[in-house]
Design a protein around this motif. Structure first.
Motif, PDB file in Angstrom:
ATOM      1  N   ASN A  89      -6.880  -0.587   9.172  1.00 35.52           N
ATOM      2  CA  ASN A  89      -6.209   0.513  10.315  1.00 35.52           C
ATOM      3  C   ASN A  89      -5.670  -0.215  11.433  1.00 35.52           C
ATOM      4  OD1 ASN A  89      -7.033   2.857   8.976  1.00 35.52           O
ATOM      5  ND2 ASN A  89      -9.199   2.712   9.180  1.00 35.52           N
ATOM      6  N   SER A 133      -0.328   4.249   2.436  1.00 34.59           N
ATOM      7  CA  SER A 133      -0.043   3.977   3.831  1.00 34.59           C
ATOM      8  C   SER A 133       1.378   3.626   4.349  1.00 34.59           C
ATOM      9  CB  SER A 133      -0.771   2.887   4.381  1.00 34.59           C
ATOM     10  OG  SER A 133      -0.745   1.669   3.952  1.00 34.59           O
ATOM     11  N   SER A 170     -11.509   0.747   3.641  1.00 33.31           N
ATOM     12  CA  SER A 170     -10.645   0.295   4.900  1.00 33.31           C
ATOM     13  C   SER A 170     -10.845  -1.037   5.234  1.00 33.31           C
ATOM     14  CB  SER A 170     -11.167   1.321   6.238  1.00 33.31           C
ATOM     15  OG  SER A 170     -11.092   2.579   5.982  1.00 33.31           O
ATOM     16  N   ASP A 200       6.787  -1.853   7.814  1.00 31.78           N
ATOM     17  CA  ASP A 200       6.684  -0.431   7.292  1.00 31.78           C
ATOM     18  C   ASP A 200       7.737  -0.618   6.091  1.00 31.78           C
ATOM     19  OD1 ASP A 200       8.289   2.078   6.699  1.00 31.78           O
ATOM     20  OD2 ASP A 200       6.576   2.697   8.202  1.00 31.78           O
ATOM     21  N   ASP A 202       0.754  -1.202   0.030  1.00 30.29           N
ATOM     22  CA  ASP A 202      -0.086  -0.077  -0.038  1.00 30.29           C
ATOM     23  C   ASP A 202       0.838   1.310   0.089  1.00 30.29           C
ATOM     24  OD1 ASP A 202      -1.611   2.057   0.578  1.00 30.29           O
ATOM     25  OD2 ASP A 202      -2.909   1.056   2.001  1.00 30.29           O
ATOM     26  N   SER A 254      -8.831   0.135  -0.193  1.00 30.37           N
ATOM     27  CA  SER A 254      -8.333   1.314   0.875  1.00 30.37           C
ATOM     28  C   SER A 254      -9.572   2.126   1.099  1.00 30.37           C
ATOM     29  CB  SER A 254      -7.206   2.309   0.044  1.00 30.37           C
ATOM     30  OG  SER A 254      -6.243   1.337  -0.318  1.00 30.37           O
ATOM     31  N   ARG A 312       2.705   0.641   3.839  1.00 32.13           N
ATOM     32  CA  ARG A 312       2.693  -0.672   4.617  1.00 32.13           C
ATOM     33  C   ARG A 312       2.773  -1.813   3.449  1.00 32.13           C
ATOM     34  NH1 ARG A 312      -2.437  -0.643   9.227  1.00 32.13           N
ATOM     35  NH2 ARG A 312      -1.230   0.583  10.498  1.00 32.13           N
TER      36      ARG A 312
END
Length: 353
Positions: A121, A62, A103, A77, A59, A100, A64
């Protein structure tokens, strides 16, 4: 009278030599540009841990990176390699699809025949949905807001309402599906590995639209797309990438790639297509035009680095692999057993310019 003529010949020879030298320099520069992608190893994240792996999902917004690890999905990360969390209880997980705008994330749990729905999240599981037998690839279609699993053993696709987390129906396929991609304008495409075919699907009607042969491509696996030019990039077991017209199914060209390809990716901003190959190379292909493609380079990676993701923000290519021990002896059930993975050697390899 002879001296001016001699000087004239000498001048012509000097001019010819200068022009020839410039041509050599120009050709060498052109060859260098054509044969060097600029990609090289820039980061290594040593993650360790037990078990195998399959698909990655990155992603870029974000930052990620989602990594399937057999019984769970590891989330790190993308910039630092630091752990973010994990999605547990995903038995035999193959792929991760991300929605996305909802979510929501989704994992295809091959051993269980289920899909785990999780919160993007918090990474906490929300529910599980039954799919077909051995769901492998999984794709989110933004147009219909549906998730599709491609089930290797039952030779079909399960459609799931991404917002509600409920199964909507099944699409029967002609053979064993491999990877799939959405064109984000009303169609899905999936490779049929055991038939060397490409199938176009209507995700709204849950039906097959077209089935196209991929010859000379054999045992297609990875699939990605240039949505602007309507070109599909198919990774083939016989060391080829097939470039296919997404509207007609015509194989436009094939290009040589490394051995043991699993995933292909296309970076729309750079116009580069990638094939991650288990022999330990990343084949980089340039899209010169909608109908012309050229191999830039086979970038050395590491043996076993067959799955990858492309970071749309940095244009880095992310691969995973590990060190391997000897293969166990063959058995009737496993005539070609995979070599053992050495504990603690699992790594993420980041390639950039």
């Amino acid at each position: 009278m002879s001296f001016p003529l001699a000087r004239d010949k000498e001048m012509r020879r000097s001019c010819f030599a200068a022009v020839r030298g410039m041509m050599v320099v120009f050709l060498l520069a052109a060859f260098a540009m054509a044969g060097d992608s600029g990609y090289h190893l820039v980061k290594t994240y040593k993650l360790g841990g037990e078990g195998g792996w399959d698909y990655l999902s990155l992603d870029s917004a974000s930052r990620r990176l989602y990594i399937s690890r057999g019984t769970h999905v590891l989330v790190i990360d993308a910039d630092s390699g630091d752990p973010v969390g994990e999605i547990p209880d995903t038995g035999g997980v193959h792929g991760i699809a991300l929605a996305s705008e909802l979510s929501r994330g989704f994992t295809s749990n091959g051993r269980e025949g289920t899909v785990t729905v999780f919160d993007l999240n918090t990474l906490k599981p929300i529910s599980k949905v039954n799919a077909g037998e051995n769901p492998d690839a999984i794709v989110y279609d933004q147009v219909t807001k549906r998730v599709f699993t491609f089930n290797g053993r039952s030779h079909d696709s399960t459609a799931i309402d991404a917002a509600k987390g409920t199964a909507l129906g099944t699409i029967k396929l002609d053979g064993k599906p491999e990877f799939a991609v959405s064109d984000e304008s009303g169609q899905l495409f999936v490779n049929i590995e055991d038939k060397s075919e490409l199938v176009a699907i209507n995700p709204a009607k849950l039906e097959v639209k077209s089935t196209w042969p991929l010859a000379p491509c054999e045992s297609p696996t990875g699939l990605s797309m240039d949505r602007k030019n309507r070109r599909l990039f198919v990774g083939c077991a016989n060391k080829l990438m097939a470039i296919v017209d997404a509207d007609t199914g015509k194989v436009i060209t094939t290009l040589p790639i490394g051995r043991g390809v699993d995933v292909t990716k296309f970076d729309a901003e750079t116009g580069l297509a990638f094939a991650s190959c288990g022999e330990g190379v990343l084949t980089v292909i340039r899209e010169d035009s909608a109908d012309k493609f050229s191999v830039l380079e086979n970038v050395p990676t590491q043996a076993g680095a067959r799955t990858m993701a492309v970071d749309r923000k940095t244009h880095n290519v992310v691969l995973v692999t590990a060190q391997f021990g000897p293969s166990p002896p063959p058995t009737p059930d496993q005539p070609h057993p995979r070599p053992a993975i050495l504990p603690g050697t699992f790594v993420v390899l980041v390639f950039g310019k």
